[in-house]
Scaffold this motif. Sequence first.
Motif, mmCIF file in Angstrom:
data_model
loop_
_atom_site.group_PDB
_atom_site.id
_atom_site.type_symbol
_atom_site.label_atom_id
_atom_site.label_comp_id
_atom_site.label_asym_id
_atom_site.label_seq_id
_atom_site.Cartn_x
_atom_site.Cartn_y
_atom_site.Cartn_z
ATOM 1 N N GLY A 159 -6.130 2.499 15.070
ATOM 2 C CA GLY A 159 -6.568 3.851 15.371
ATOM 3 C C GLY A 159 -7.497 3.900 16.567
ATOM 4 O O GLY A 159 -7.923 2.871 17.101
ATOM 5 N N LEU A 160 -7.824 5.099 16.975
ATOM 6 C CA LEU A 160 -8.742 5.310 18.083
ATOM 7 C C LEU A 160 -10.053 5.829 17.507
ATOM 8 O O LEU A 160 -10.081 6.895 16.891
ATOM 9 C CB LEU A 160 -8.173 6.327 19.079
ATOM 10 C CG LEU A 160 -6.733 6.062 19.554
ATOM 11 C CD1 LEU A 160 -6.283 7.165 20.488
ATOM 12 C CD2 LEU A 160 -6.619 4.703 20.232
ATOM 13 N N GLY A 161 -11.105 5.080 17.697
ATOM 14 C CA GLY A 161 -12.369 5.499 17.111
ATOM 15 C C GLY A 161 -13.459 4.481 17.332
ATOM 16 O O GLY A 161 -13.389 3.651 18.239
ATOM 17 N N ASP A 162 -14.471 4.531 16.485
ATOM 18 C CA ASP A 162 -15.642 3.657 16.568
ATOM 19 C C ASP A 162 -15.655 2.762 15.324
ATOM 20 O O ASP A 162 -15.910 3.240 14.220
ATOM 21 C CB ASP A 162 -16.913 4.503 16.640
ATOM 22 C CG ASP A 162 -18.170 3.671 16.898
ATOM 23 O OD1 ASP A 162 -18.217 2.516 16.431
ATOM 24 O OD2 ASP A 162 -19.090 4.188 17.551
ATOM 25 N N ALA A 163 -15.384 1.493 15.525
ATOM 26 C CA ALA A 163 -15.291 0.565 14.395
ATOM 27 C C ALA A 163 -16.610 0.442 13.651
ATOM 28 O O ALA A 163 -16.632 0.262 12.430
ATOM 29 C CB ALA A 163 -14.837 -0.806 14.883
ATOM 30 N N ALA A 164 -17.722 0.554 14.379
ATOM 31 C CA ALA A 164 -19.039 0.383 13.754
ATOM 32 C C ALA A 164 -19.369 1.530 12.803
ATOM 33 O O ALA A 164 -19.871 1.309 11.693
ATOM 34 C CB ALA A 164 -20.124 0.259 14.835
ATOM 35 N N THR A 165 -19.094 2.760 13.231
ATOM 36 C CA THR A 165 -19.428 3.924 12.409
ATOM 37 C C THR A 165 -18.260 4.396 11.549
ATOM 38 O O THR A 165 -18.430 5.239 10.671
ATOM 39 C CB THR A 165 -19.865 5.095 13.304
ATOM 40 O OG1 THR A 165 -18.758 5.490 14.143
ATOM 41 C CG2 THR A 165 -21.045 4.702 14.174
ATOM 42 N N LYS A 166 -17.082 3.846 11.822
ATOM 43 C CA LYS A 166 -15.841 4.237 11.134
ATOM 44 C C LYS A 166 -15.459 5.703 11.390
ATOM 45 O O LYS A 166 -14.775 6.335 10.588
ATOM 46 C CB LYS A 166 -15.936 3.971 9.628
ATOM 47 C CG LYS A 166 -16.031 2.484 9.292
ATOM 48 C CD LYS A 166 -16.023 2.258 7.790
ATOM 49 C CE LYS A 166 -15.983 0.777 7.455
ATOM 50 N NZ LYS A 166 -17.109 0.019 8.006
ATOM 51 N N GLN A 167 -15.898 6.218 12.528
ATOM 52 C CA GLN A 167 -15.512 7.568 12.935
ATOM 53 C C GLN A 167 -14.192 7.489 13.709
ATOM 54 O O GLN A 167 -14.089 6.761 14.701
ATOM 55 C CB GLN A 167 -16.579 8.187 13.845
ATOM 56 C CG GLN A 167 -17.966 8.262 13.243
ATOM 57 C CD GLN A 167 -18.183 9.535 12.431
ATOM 58 O OE1 GLN A 167 -17.303 10.362 12.301
ATOM 59 N NE2 GLN A 167 -19.376 9.691 11.896
ATOM 60 N N ALA A 168 -13.205 8.231 13.261
ATOM 61 C CA ALA A 168 -11.919 8.289 13.961
ATOM 62 C C ALA A 168 -11.373 9.700 13.776
ATOM 63 O O ALA A 168 -10.932 10.066 12.680
ATOM 64 C CB ALA A 168 -10.939 7.259 13.404
ATOM 65 N N TYR A 169 -11.424 10.486 14.822
ATOM 66 C CA TYR A 169 -11.073 11.908 14.736
ATOM 67 C C TYR A 169 -9.579 12.151 14.932
ATOM 68 O O TYR A 169 -8.923 11.501 15.761
ATOM 69 C CB TYR A 169 -11.870 12.716 15.757
ATOM 70 C CG TYR A 169 -13.346 12.812 15.407
ATOM 71 C CD1 TYR A 169 -13.801 13.775 14.513
ATOM 72 C CD2 TYR A 169 -14.264 11.915 15.945
ATOM 73 C CE1 TYR A 169 -15.147 13.859 14.169
ATOM 74 C CE2 TYR A 169 -15.614 11.986 15.602
ATOM 75 C CZ TYR A 169 -16.045 12.960 14.721
ATOM 76 O OH TYR A 169 -17.372 13.037 14.373
ATOM 77 N N SER A 170 -9.071 13.099 14.181
ATOM 78 C CA SER A 170 -7.642 13.419 14.240
ATOM 79 C C SER A 170 -7.219 13.869 15.628
ATOM 80 O O SER A 170 -6.128 13.521 16.091
ATOM 81 C CB SER A 170 -7.295 14.496 13.208
ATOM 82 O OG SER A 170 -8.062 15.670 13.432
ATOM 83 N N PHE A 171 -8.067 14.642 16.319
ATOM 84 C CA PHE A 171 -7.676 15.149 17.639
ATOM 85 C C PHE A 171 -7.379 14.008 18.596
ATOM 86 O O PHE A 171 -6.337 14.003 19.265
ATOM 87 C CB PHE A 171 -8.771 16.044 18.218
ATOM 88 C CG PHE A 171 -8.417 16.601 19.579
ATOM 89 C CD1 PHE A 171 -7.611 17.729 19.681
ATOM 90 C CD2 PHE A 171 -8.871 15.995 20.739
ATOM 91 C CE1 PHE A 171 -7.261 18.233 20.924
ATOM 92 C CE2 PHE A 171 -8.531 16.496 21.985
ATOM 93 C CZ PHE A 171 -7.718 17.626 22.075
ATOM 94 N N ASP A 172 -8.266 13.029 18.680
ATOM 95 C CA ASP A 172 -8.046 11.895 19.577
ATOM 96 C C ASP A 172 -6.775 11.136 19.209
ATOM 97 O O ASP A 172 -5.964 10.791 20.072
ATOM 98 C CB ASP A 172 -9.241 10.931 19.516
ATOM 99 C CG ASP A 172 -10.487 11.507 20.154
ATOM 100 O OD1 ASP A 172 -10.375 12.247 21.147
ATOM 101 O OD2 ASP A 172 -11.592 11.228 19.656
#
Length: 361
Positions: free
Chosen positions: A336-349
Amino acid sequence: MRKWLWLTVILASFIAVPQVHAAVKLSTTQTVQQQHLQEFVTQRLLTKQGIYTNYLDTKQRTTTASGHEMLSESAGYYLQHLVLTGQKKAFRTFYQQTVTTFYSHDQFSYRYDPRTKKRSTVNASVDDLRILNSLLAYDQTSKTTHYQKTATSLYRDLQQHSLIKGRLYDYADGQTGKHAPTITLCYLNLKTLRHFEGKTAKGRQQWQRQLKLVKRGYLGSVAPLYKTRYNYQRKVYTNSKELNIVESLLTMLHLAEVDQLPTASQQWLQQQVAAGKLYNRYDQKGKALTSDQSAGGYALAAMIGQTTGNAKLYQAAIQHVATFQITTQSSPLYGGLGDAATKQAYSFDNLTALVAYDLAL
């Protein structure tokens, strides 16, 4: 500068770029990246009801969707993905679920909370038009008329709430019937609107006014971006100090799809992407206001490159998209596309990137 030369520069900035889809192809590495991204979306974001706004859930609810809330925006992009990849059965199933989850008061609610089972009473007209566009695309690519009546019916419903006498509004409240006084320029999906409005003289006139409204929001060749929104009641464009690049890119994409993207806009975009400096916010003079960037911004740039026949722009943008991809196999965000540290991965991206990959031949 001499007057004739000044006029030449101004006129050149408004020359529309012909819409010739780029013969873009993915490398072996890019194909693998695409597959991993698709797996992440289907395994981590997709549910029976819709698509999570963010992989990471949160109990907090704010004015913007977060966590495992769902957006009609995400549904529209995923429907586009299913069309582009020829997944006909999956498209029909997901569309029916989109109706079940979001459709209320003759429009698609822009937001649904599966925890409380509550829908927002308002829509976002850009999302309705994206879903409409996916239905048209299904019939076009499948060479069927499966959704012809459905699309026409949805468009007529839109005319009762968010698209009144040729004026598209940001949203309408399905319960009260009231609508916004404004239109955000990137909400004007010109290609989809032209499909329905181009059938009558009155409709064509309305569409021309919509096109003119977008083009008049152009800031100029120095900063070939677009103003954010227009207030119908006050008859003025809002004077936003900060320009969200995603909104300007969506406006550019919609113009490109009807052969109306200024050359200056495409050149500016190619320069920013080539330099890896497509930032999230700018002022009206084209000065970056942040160093933050997003996968979604680069994905939209890739879509513009494909639409305008600019394979160089497409490839440069899609390479930047890949830099946001999580490659650690032990991470729940792998692929996925996101931030591995915070586990944030937004649907739009993730969804805009998925569609950008899908556009390659």
